[in-house]
Design an enzyme around this catalytic site. Sequence first.
Site, PDB file in Angstrom:
ATOM      1  N   GLY A  23       0.805  -1.215   0.000  1.00 16.01           N
ATOM      2  CA  GLY A  23       0.000   0.000   0.000  1.00 16.01           C
ATOM      3  C   GLY A  23       0.838   1.264   0.000  1.00 16.01           C
ATOM      4  O   GLY A  23       0.472   2.266  -0.625  1.00 16.01           O
ATOM      5  N   CYS A  24       1.960   1.216   0.682  1.00 12.23           N
ATOM      6  CA  CYS A  24       2.834   2.396   0.763  1.00 12.23           C
ATOM      7  C   CYS A  24       3.478   2.687  -0.585  1.00 12.23           C
ATOM      8  O   CYS A  24       3.677   3.854  -0.947  1.00 12.23           O
ATOM      9  CB  CYS A  24       3.885   2.192   1.843  1.00 12.23           C
ATOM     10  SG  CYS A  24       3.141   1.915   3.470  1.00 12.23           S
ATOM     11  N   ASN A  25       3.801   1.643  -1.340  1.00 13.76           N
ATOM     12  CA  ASN A  25       4.334   1.833  -2.693  1.00 13.76           C
ATOM     13  C   ASN A  25       3.293   2.511  -3.579  1.00 13.76           C
ATOM     14  O   ASN A  25       3.609   3.439  -4.331  1.00 13.76           O
ATOM     15  CB  ASN A  25       4.733   0.488  -3.308  1.00 13.76           C
ATOM     16  CG  ASN A  25       5.930  -0.147  -2.622  1.00 13.76           C
ATOM     17  OD1 ASN A  25       6.634   0.486  -1.842  1.00 13.76           O
ATOM     18  ND2 ASN A  25       6.162  -1.410  -2.906  1.00 13.76           N
ATOM     19  N   ALA A  85       2.874   6.245  -2.421  1.00  8.15           N
ATOM     20  CA  ALA A  85       4.006   7.082  -2.845  1.00  8.15           C
ATOM     21  C   ALA A  85       3.942   7.346  -4.343  1.00  8.15           C
ATOM     22  O   ALA A  85       4.137   8.485  -4.792  1.00  8.15           O
ATOM     23  CB  ALA A  85       5.321   6.411  -2.471  1.00  8.15           C
TER      24      ALA A  85
END
Length: 196
Positions: free
Chosen positions: A71-73, A76
Amino acid sequence: MKRLLTLGLIAGLSVGLMSTSAFAALKEGDKAPVFNLEASLAGKPFNFSLAESLKKGPVVVYFYPSAYTGGCNIQAHTFSVNSEKFAAAGATVIGVSLDSIERLNDFSADPEYCAGKFAVGSDVGGKVARSFELNVREAAEGKVDSRGKAIEHGFAERTTFIITPDGKIAATIGGVTPAENVKAALEKVQQLVKAG
């Protein structure tokens, strides 16, 4: 039928839990904690100051669990491809996690994710995340990132704050998907421009 009801109940509870996580955080109208963090932009470390950034316009502070995770990828990358829209609205974007500055130097320069378009700050220990009243979980053994490298730090909950130049929180966004989080942040920043 019973299985469908059980799945529906579980899904409903999950949505409820996701949306309540943002309610634990500081809310619209609260004064944002002022902070300085070691940060990275395009692989280069520098000192990020919220107070200095607010002199230029609104600041989007988005907390995320860990660089190089699913999810963080996505989040970002979504901030990266929308960076010009945030800039056009006069907003500064900074991502904050408990990652080390070394991990963030890689993440901030990675063309698939931050792509050098916005800064990411290293909140080792989670002091800044806690000052925004976010939950911080301890590191879990055996976790690896999308590159196969060990994750040896804790995790802050995914929540985004839109902070106006007077230091007040204009919006708290949580309990939505990473891409929806970015979309909601952009919409709020654009509303601030129209209202201003």
